[in-house]
Motif scaffolding. Structure first.
Motif: not given
Length: 195
Positions: A154-170
């Protein structure tokens, strides 16, 4: 570089996600000592959106009342944090298989049609492009990416929806089952992070 550092864990000093976000920010600052950091502890309270918020922020009256202006100012401040940021470092502790209510409230505050995203003839377009997000995912028992993880996707999706597609997880997941292994996985992910 401008860093936006967000925590939302309710566990205070015992929070693993808070320790991970602090370490991520420290690594970014070592790589760029001139970077600035804006910190928000969402656990201090993020107003939930409601009808009053909708009437003030979404409908944007020409002459808002003082109460409406206060709601607009809060939402605008959260949004400006993101607009000004180059990198978002977000603590994502998992409670009841999903993200914290405080983090969801923050997302609702910044997801604003015509401001952080817009609808076009070809579909939605995020307006917060060119940013990187590093997410510190922590859980007692929920494996990241599993069918019971209702937060990371969900967090990856909503950030991408807002234009933030460079998402990494630790991820330090399943800490209640094998704390050392979970922390070791997080350390490996930290070591792989490019500054």
């Amino acid at each position: 570089m401008n860093i936006l550092h967000l925590d939302s864990a309710i566990t205070g000093e015992a929070s693993v996600s808070r320790k991970l976000t602090a370490e991520i920010v420290a690594r970014l600052l070592r790589a760029d000592p001139q970077a600035s950091v804006t910190y928000r502890d969402l656990n201090e309270g993020v107003p939930a959106i409601d009808t009053a918020w909708f009437n003030a922020v979404r409908l944007a009256p020409e002459d808002p009342s003082p109460e409406q202006q206060a709601l607009i100012d809060v939402s605008n401040a959260y949004l400006k944090d993101v607009q000004d940021a180059d990198v978002l470092v977000i603590g994502l502790p998992i409670y009841n298989f999903t993200l914290t209510a405080q983090l969801k409230n923050w997302l609702d505050q910044i997801a604003r049609a015509g401001v952080s995203f817009r609808y076009t003839e070809t579909g939605p377009e995020g307006l917060l492009k060119g940013k990187r997000a590093i997410i510190a995912y922590t859980s007692a028992g929920t494996p990241i990416g599993s069918e019971i993880d209702h937060a990371s996707g969900y967090l990856r999706h909503i950030l991408g929806f807002l234009g933030i597609t460079d998402v990494e997880f630790v991820a330090a997941d399943r800490l209640a089952m094998d704390r050392e292994a979970g922390l070791a996985r997080a350390q490996e992910a930290l070591d792989r992070l490019a500054a």
